[in-house]
Design a protein around this motif. Structure first.
Motif, PDB file in Angstrom:
ATOM      1  N   GLY A  29       0.772  -1.234   0.000  1.00 19.72           N
ATOM      2  CA  GLY A  29       0.000   0.000   0.000  1.00 19.72           C
ATOM      3  C   GLY A  29       0.804   1.285   0.000  1.00 19.72           C
ATOM      4  O   GLY A  29       0.222   2.375   0.127  1.00 19.72           O
ATOM      5  N   TYR A  30       2.117   1.203  -0.135  1.00 16.64           N
ATOM      6  CA  TYR A  30       2.937   2.408  -0.138  1.00 16.64           C
ATOM      7  C   TYR A  30       2.960   3.053  -1.521  1.00 16.64           C
ATOM      8  O   TYR A  30       2.779   2.394  -2.534  1.00 16.64           O
ATOM      9  CB  TYR A  30       4.351   2.093   0.352  1.00 16.64           C
ATOM     10  N   THR A  31       3.172   4.361  -1.542  1.00 15.28           N
ATOM     11  CA  THR A  31       3.087   5.122  -2.783  1.00 15.28           C
ATOM     12  C   THR A  31       4.463   5.283  -3.427  1.00 15.28           C
ATOM     13  O   THR A  31       5.498   4.947  -2.836  1.00 15.28           O
ATOM     14  CB  THR A  31       2.514   6.524  -2.511  1.00 15.28           C
ATOM     15  N   LEU A  32       4.452   5.844  -4.642  1.00 14.07           N
ATOM     16  CA  LEU A  32       5.696   6.130  -5.355  1.00 14.07           C
ATOM     17  C   LEU A  32       6.584   7.061  -4.536  1.00 14.07           C
ATOM     18  O   LEU A  32       7.795   6.846  -4.418  1.00 14.07           O
ATOM     19  CB  LEU A  32       5.378   6.769  -6.712  1.00 14.07           C
ATOM     20  N   GLY A  33       5.985   8.104  -3.945  1.00 14.52           N
ATOM     21  CA  GLY A  33       6.744   9.040  -3.125  1.00 14.52           C
ATOM     22  C   GLY A  33       7.344   8.373  -1.898  1.00 14.52           C
ATOM     23  O   GLY A  33       8.481   8.670  -1.507  1.00 14.52           O
ATOM     24  N   ASP A  34       6.581   7.461  -1.263  1.00 11.22           N
ATOM     25  CA  ASP A  34       7.086   6.735  -0.095  1.00 11.22           C
ATOM     26  C   ASP A  34       8.316   5.907  -0.465  1.00 11.22           C
ATOM     27  O   ASP A  34       9.338   5.941   0.226  1.00 11.22           O
ATOM     28  CB  ASP A  34       6.013   5.793   0.467  1.00 11.22           C
ATOM     29  N   VAL A  35       8.201   5.152  -1.560  1.00 14.63           N
ATOM     30  CA  VAL A  35       9.261   4.211  -1.949  1.00 14.63           C
ATOM     31  C   VAL A  35      10.522   4.950  -2.396  1.00 14.63           C
ATOM     32  O   VAL A  35      11.627   4.663  -1.918  1.00 14.63           O
ATOM     33  CB  VAL A  35       8.762   3.271  -3.067  1.00 14.63           C
ATOM     34  N   THR A  36      10.366   5.922  -3.302  1.00 13.05           N
ATOM     35  CA  THR A  36      11.543   6.643  -3.801  1.00 13.05           C
ATOM     36  C   THR A  36      12.166   7.498  -2.704  1.00 13.05           C
ATOM     37  O   THR A  36      13.396   7.583  -2.591  1.00 13.05           O
ATOM     38  CB  THR A  36      11.176   7.537  -4.998  1.00 13.05           C
ATOM     39  N   GLY A  37      11.320   8.137  -1.881  1.00 11.52           N
ATOM     40  CA  GLY A  37      11.829   8.976  -0.802  1.00 11.52           C
ATOM     41  C   GLY A  37      12.593   8.172   0.236  1.00 11.52           C
ATOM     42  O   GLY A  37      13.678   8.570   0.669  1.00 11.52           O
ATOM     43  N   ALA A  38      12.027   7.017   0.645  1.00 11.13           N
ATOM     44  CA  ALA A  38      12.685   6.179   1.646  1.00 11.13           C
ATOM     45  C   ALA A  38      14.008   5.638   1.103  1.00 11.13           C
ATOM     46  O   ALA A  38      15.012   5.600   1.822  1.00 11.13           O
ATOM     47  CB  ALA A  38      11.762   5.031   2.053  1.00 11.13           C
ATOM     48  N   GLN A  39      14.025   5.239  -0.168  1.00 17.65           N
ATOM     49  CA  GLN A  39      15.260   4.724  -0.761  1.00 17.65           C
ATOM     50  C   GLN A  39      16.365   5.784  -0.754  1.00 17.65           C
ATOM     51  O   GLN A  39      17.487   5.531  -0.327  1.00 17.65           O
ATOM     52  CB  GLN A  39      15.029   4.258  -2.196  1.00 17.65           C
ATOM     53  N   ALA A  40      16.034   6.983  -1.253  1.00 17.78           N
ATOM     54  CA  ALA A  40      17.029   8.046  -1.339  1.00 17.78           C
ATOM     55  C   ALA A  40      17.478   8.504   0.048  1.00 17.78           C
ATOM     56  O   ALA A  40      18.675   8.727   0.280  1.00 17.78           O
ATOM     57  CB  ALA A  40      16.458   9.225  -2.126  1.00 17.78           C
ATOM     58  N   PHE A  41      16.529   8.642   0.973  1.00 14.40           N
ATOM     59  CA  PHE A  41      16.849   9.105   2.321  1.00 14.40           C
ATOM     60  C   PHE A  41      17.780   8.129   3.038  1.00 14.40           C
ATOM     61  O   PHE A  41      18.841   8.518   3.553  1.00 14.40           O
ATOM     62  CB  PHE A  41      15.560   9.292   3.124  1.00 14.40           C
TER      63      PHE A  41
END
Length: 297
Positions: A29-41
């Motif tokens: 249920g996670y969004t594109l922003g959640d996934v890309t943001g968590a990866q980069a962070f």
């Protein structure tokens, strides 16, 4: 030599399994922003921590050669890898995992095209043959030959090709700037640039909305390690030991690994015809490097 081969191979496999974890994060249920943001962070955080400890242990001090690349240029170049994540993960959301990785692999012929447009470097006969094989293999490996045109998700295909363009641009920039920096510092600066871009486009609500208390922390760490930590570090260490030609061939491991993960973990149907297309694309990656391998033999 063997150490270099293993490092590049593991780095390629790491890239290959990445999209499967992204798909699993979407299923939670996670969004594109959640996934890309968590990866980069998390990727930037891990790289800067590793660089800090490396500096303390080895007593590293930043050298200041006459022509050092400014920090801001490294950060700006890193936005390319941020765009790769955004476009590629959106593609993964819209098309099967095994198709997404094949679209990303179009960076092979796009890189040749960019070299010609920007640096006026004419492609060789082997490179042109490789382009033809990539296009032919894509038709088979993506399932286009077995599907009705109405079944194709053109939006997903578009995002996949945009990811390939940005990936080609990232490879071009990373090979030409910042080579005077230690690999860890260079990777940390570029991933920081990706993180800044992603946070501008997708404000990092996951940091304060409680998402990290769920499974996003797990997926973010896994995707960061396999996507932004292992590959750049292993490539930086392994490529100089074995050369660009052999590294390019070993990097092709990314494709079959991604397709196998899609079949075994995500239960996607991968027909014989699609596997044939994968083999054709792999041969296209080997072909342009044959002359370099002969020279080094």
């Amino acid at each position: 030599m063997l150490k270099g081969i293993l490092l590049v191979f593991v780095g390629a496999c790491s890239f290959g399994i990445l999209s499967t974890f992204v798909k699993l994060a979407y299923h939670d249920g996670y969004t594109l922003g959640d996934v890309t943001g968590a990866q980069a962070f998390f990727g930037a955080l891990i790289l800067w921590v590793l660089f800090f400890f490396q500096s303390r242990i080895s007593g590293y001090k930043t050298r200041k050669p006459k022509l050092i690349t400014p920090y801001w240029k490294m950060v700006l170049a890193g936005t390319c890898t941020g765009l790769v994540s955004i476009f590629y993960y959106q593609c993964v959301k819209l098309v099967p995992n095994s198709v997404a990785i094949i679209l990303l692999m179009q960076f092979i012929w796009i890189s040749i095209l960019l070299d010609f447009i920007i640096y006026k470097k004419k492609p060789s006969g082997l490179q042109l043959a490789a382009v033809f094989l990539v296009l032919a293999g894509t038709v088979l490996a993506s399932g286009m030959a077995e599907s009705n045109i109405n079944d194709l998700n053109f939006k997903g295909i578009g995002f996949g090709l945009l990811a390939a363009v940005c990936y080609a641009g990232f490879l071009m920039l990373s090979g030409r700037i910042g080579n005077e920096y230690p690999p860890l510092q260079k990777a940390a600066l570029m991933i920081s640039g990706a993180c800044i871009l992603i946070f501008i486009l997708f404000p990092p609500a996951f940091i304060w909305n409680g998402a990290l208390h769920g499974r996003l922390l797990k997926w973010g760490l896994i995707i960061a390690v396999f996507g932004t930590v292992i590959p750049p570090l292993f490539y930086a260490e392994g490529v100089p030991k074995i050369g660009t030609a052999l590294s390019s061939i070993l990097s092709a491991a990314e494709l079959p690994v991604a397709v196998m993960m899609a079949g075994f973990v995500l239960q996607e149907q991968v027909s014989f015809l699609r596997w044939l297309g994968v083999c054709i694309i792999l041969s296209a990656m080997v072909l342009p490097n044959l002359k370099f391998l002969k020279r080094s033999a």
